[in-house]
Design an enzyme around this catalytic site. Structure first.
Site, mmCIF file in Angstrom:
data_model
loop_
_atom_site.group_PDB
_atom_site.id
_atom_site.type_symbol
_atom_site.label_atom_id
_atom_site.label_comp_id
_atom_site.label_asym_id
_atom_site.label_seq_id
_atom_site.Cartn_x
_atom_site.Cartn_y
_atom_site.Cartn_z
ATOM 1 N N VAL A 33 0.970 -1.213 -0.143
ATOM 2 C CA VAL A 33 0.028 -0.082 0.039
ATOM 3 C C VAL A 33 0.938 1.191 -0.110
ATOM 4 C CG1 VAL A 33 -1.788 1.256 1.442
ATOM 5 C CG2 VAL A 33 -1.687 -1.414 1.144
ATOM 6 N N ASP A 35 2.894 2.432 -2.329
ATOM 7 C CA ASP A 35 4.179 2.311 -2.956
ATOM 8 C C ASP A 35 3.962 3.171 -4.007
ATOM 9 O OD1 ASP A 35 5.398 0.752 -1.099
ATOM 10 O OD2 ASP A 35 5.211 -0.956 -2.324
ATOM 11 N N GLY A 36 3.046 3.559 -4.599
ATOM 12 C CA GLY A 36 2.887 4.482 -5.709
ATOM 13 C C GLY A 36 2.434 3.563 -7.030
ATOM 14 N N GLY A 113 -2.850 -3.387 -3.068
ATOM 15 C CA GLY A 113 -1.821 -3.650 -2.125
ATOM 16 C C GLY A 113 -2.379 -4.252 -0.870
ATOM 17 N N ASN A 165 10.619 2.940 -5.695
ATOM 18 C CA ASN A 165 9.885 4.330 -6.208
ATOM 19 C C ASN A 165 10.215 5.162 -4.803
ATOM 20 O OD1 ASN A 165 8.453 6.058 -7.284
ATOM 21 N ND2 ASN A 165 6.592 5.408 -6.344
ATOM 22 N N LEU A 468 -33.949 -30.789 10.549
ATOM 23 C CA LEU A 468 -33.344 -30.516 11.890
ATOM 24 C C LEU A 468 -33.020 -31.608 12.867
ATOM 25 C CD1 LEU A 468 -34.802 -26.908 12.665
ATOM 26 C CD2 LEU A 468 -32.596 -27.211 11.758
ATOM 27 N N SER A 469 -32.288 -31.549 13.697
ATOM 28 C CA SER A 469 -32.146 -32.593 14.925
ATOM 29 C C SER A 469 -33.612 -32.629 15.608
ATOM 30 C CB SER A 469 -30.947 -32.423 15.876
ATOM 31 O OG SER A 469 -30.919 -33.209 16.746
ATOM 32 N N LYS A 473 -36.846 -37.554 11.723
ATOM 33 C CA LYS A 473 -36.368 -38.018 10.480
ATOM 34 C C LYS A 473 -36.299 -39.685 10.793
ATOM 35 C CE LYS A 473 -32.847 -35.705 10.434
ATOM 36 N NZ LYS A 473 -32.863 -35.031 11.777
ATOM 37 N N SER A 541 -28.017 -33.614 7.101
ATOM 38 C CA SER A 541 -27.508 -33.008 5.809
ATOM 39 C C SER A 541 -27.959 -31.763 5.673
ATOM 40 C CB SER A 541 -28.066 -33.935 4.675
ATOM 41 O OG SER A 541 -29.412 -34.146 4.647
#
Length: 632
Positions: A33, A35-36, A113, A165, A468-469, A473, A541
């Site tokens: 950053v 540096d020109g 940069g 530079n 969901l848990s 399921k 999942s």
């Protein structure tokens, strides 16, 4: 606006012909950053007279309003066009600018940069022939100097300028310059930059930019503009074997069939033998067609349409290559990956890989290591975060033709794309194919899936229960299996908890482990479906990408997503295992719904609303759906 040329007044057609046939050099500026970098590009544009009068007037006005030079021209404003860039005095996005001299045309990329914009720097460097690495003479070699130099080396840029530079701020001290060059040379040797040209300069004042400066009598090298005009453009591509990724199958009528694309390397002529990859079929070039007529040859960089003497199958994404020196074909590789996305790279998650004109599905294994580009240290890693660089193995869904990146950027460089959002999330460079990519082949068997299913008198399915848990399921899946078993169906239930006692006992609950958990279960379910079974799986999942991955492992219609839809509050009230309570107390990390996300299905085949449906009713609904043959 443009640089002056006597030919403009004397012979405009000769000038235009000369301008059209100038060589083109693509280069980038990079470094830390302030540096020109932007100032240097602004100075190059100004000195090459590539600024319109109204642009110059606007630049002078902006310099007084938001410039950093006390009312003098701030050349950085020619490049830093974003409001945020001007407010902060930094470069954020990659800015491309065109300019030319009597000898050459240039496209320059001004790259950020800051470390957090590394992905932008990689984007700018990906097409560059040369790099200008700037250093502030007051600060010397900094962390970002090392980072960007490493990336320049990684991306195969061989022509490098070390631009020291702001020499005017150290009184043009040769001792300061020599010390910086010596320190940088030590680092360059470590990262494989074999040669570079060091130039002392002041971008703001114009010293050693277009002409040699009287302020550095001890410097005998070229000014920057002369170096840019004389730097060799990569023309060795024509010496390499012929390669052309097919971008389009050109079939305007029944009598013409050609294959269009840009020649990536080599030279091709009518009569040359070519091989289409990955199929390996061979033919001979009949014609090389362009809009203005047929060509006697085509070389790297030209876009052409090639017709063949034989009717062989060639599609978009295939590669036409020299028969005697074809690229390799493989589906597993080692590669270096630069990660671009805010969401980390997760091993095992499916991404799209685009190399040349071909796009295939890819999975990335756990990184072998990531690289601290500031120290070059190789660090252990389980994932790659934003702007990190690592080495990992890739597995693709189909073989591709490739060359190692070091030999051919077009056939060795790739990008990774998120399959859900279509964001470009990473870029990479192929090193080599893994041996198993060549040695492991699919073994055909005489008894197939159809005969196994016919023996059982059923259609294989994978019923994928997600939610969901505590949603229910496992309970619902168990009831469905009981019903199917009673009806004489052949089934198997893969339950999330049960699988973690054996097959997946080595996995935890990080995002990476969750991805691998589902990948393994998907492969097992696929094998069981191949055996002709009706497979039921009960897993949270949580991620759509992994559920989609399993769906795509199976033929259309065989994967049935069952969304057990239970609001978080209801699931938490049930909390049969006490897991939510532990998660709320901070005793369980990465728990879905609390500190890890659940991505609900967007178009599940079956949705069960457990707030209005009992487990028994849900099972009846699912079995009835199957009995109807999958109708809604």
């Amino acid at each position: 606006m443009s640089h002056k040329s006597d030919l403009i007044a004397q012979d405009i057609e000769a000038y235009l012909h000369q301008h059209q046939h100038k060589s083109l050099l693509r280069f980038l500026t990079c470094g830390s950053v302030d540096d020109g970098k932007s100032t240097l590009i602004g100075r190059l544009l100004y000195d090459s007279k590539m600024i319109f009068e109204d642009q110059l007037a606007a630049l002078e006005a902006d310099s007084k309003k938001v410039g950093t030079q006390g009312g003098d021209i701030d050349f950085a404003l020619l490049v830093d066009g974003l409001a945020a860039e001007r407010e902060q005095g930094i470069t954020i996005d990659v800015a491309y600018r065109f300019f030319s001299t009597d000898r050459r045309k240039f496209i320059v990329a001004d790259t950020p940069g800051h470390e957090q914009y590394t992905r932008n720097m990689v984007t700018g460097a990906s097409t560059a022939d040369a790099a200008i690495i700037l250093i502030d003479a007051r600060k010397g070699v900094l962390t970002q100097t090392r980072r960007h130099s490493y990336l320049v080396s990684l991306l195969g840029i061989r022509h490098v300028v070390l631009a020291v530079n702001k020499m005017d701020l150290v009184d043009w001290s040769q001792e300061v310059f020599d010390a910086i060059v010596g320190e940088y040379r030590d680092f360059a040797d470590q990262i494989g930059i074999k040669a570079f040209t060091a130039i002392p300069m002041s971008a703001l004042k114009g010293d050693n930019i277009t002409d040699s400066s009287e302020r550095s009598p001890w410097y005998a090298g070229p000014p920057l503009m002369r170096w840019l005009e004389e730097a060799p453009v990569e023309d060795d591509l024509q010496e390499k074997p012929f390669r052309m990724p097919v971008q389009w199958v050109n079939r305007p009528d029944l009598d013409f069939r050609g294959f269009s694309g840009q020649v990536a390397s080599g030279v091709i002529r009518p009569g040359d033998k070519v091989k289409a990859l990955p199929s390996g079929r061979e033919s001979t070039v009949a014609r090389i067609v362009t809009f203005t007529g047929d060509l006697p040859q085509a070389v790297a960089g030209q876009s052409v349409t090639i017709t063949l003497a034989d009717e062989i199958d060639v599609s978009r994404g295939d590669v036409l290559a020299a028969s005697g020196r074809p690229p390799e074909v493989a589906d597993q590789f080692e590669a270096t990956i630069v990660w671009f996305d805010d969401e980390a790279l997760l091993p095992g998650r499916p991404y799209l890989l685009k190399l040349g004109t071909r796009t295939v599905q890819a999975q990335v294994a756990e990184p072998k290591h990531k690289v601290n580009v500031n120290t070059l240290e190789k660090l252990a890693a389980t994932r790659l975060e934003l702007n990190e660089i690592g080495v990992a193995n890739l597995s693709l869904s189909a073989p591709i033709a490739f060359d190692p990146y070091a030999d051919n950027k077009d056939l060795g460089g790739f990008i990774l794309i998120d399959r859900i959002t279509n964001r470009t999330v990473g870029a990479g460079m192929l090193h080599f194919a893994l041996r198993r990519s060549h040695n492991i082949h699919w073994q055909a068997t005489d008894v197939g899936k159809a005969s196994r299913a016919a023996q059982k008198g059923q259609t294989p399915k994978v019923l994928w229960f997600t939610g969901l848990s505590g949603a229910g399921k496992s309970t619902i899946a168990n009831l469905v299996e009981k019903r199917l078993h009673a009806d004489g169906r052949h089934t198997y239930l893969l339950d999330g908890d049960n699988v973690r006692h054996g097959l997946n006992r080595d996995l935890g609950f990080t995002e990476e482990d969750r991805v691998e958990n589902i990948r393994r279960v998907g492969e097992v379910a696929k094998l069981m479906a191949d055996a002709g079974l009706i497979v039921l799986t009960a897993f949270i999942s949580p991620f759509r990408a992994e559920r989609r991955m399993v769906r795509e492992m199976l033929p259309d219609g065989e994967f049935v997503e069952v969304f057990v839809d239970t609001p978080l509050a209801h699931a938490e009230q049930r909390d049969v295992k006490g897991l939510y309570k532990k998660a709320r107390a901070g005793e369980l990390k990465n728990f879905t719904g609390i500190d890890s996300p659940y991505e609900a299905p967007e178009s599940a085949e079956i949705r069960i609303d457990t707030t209005a449906t009992s487990a028994e009713q849900a099972a009846e609904q699912i079995v009835a759906w199957l009995d109807r043959g999958g109708a809604g």
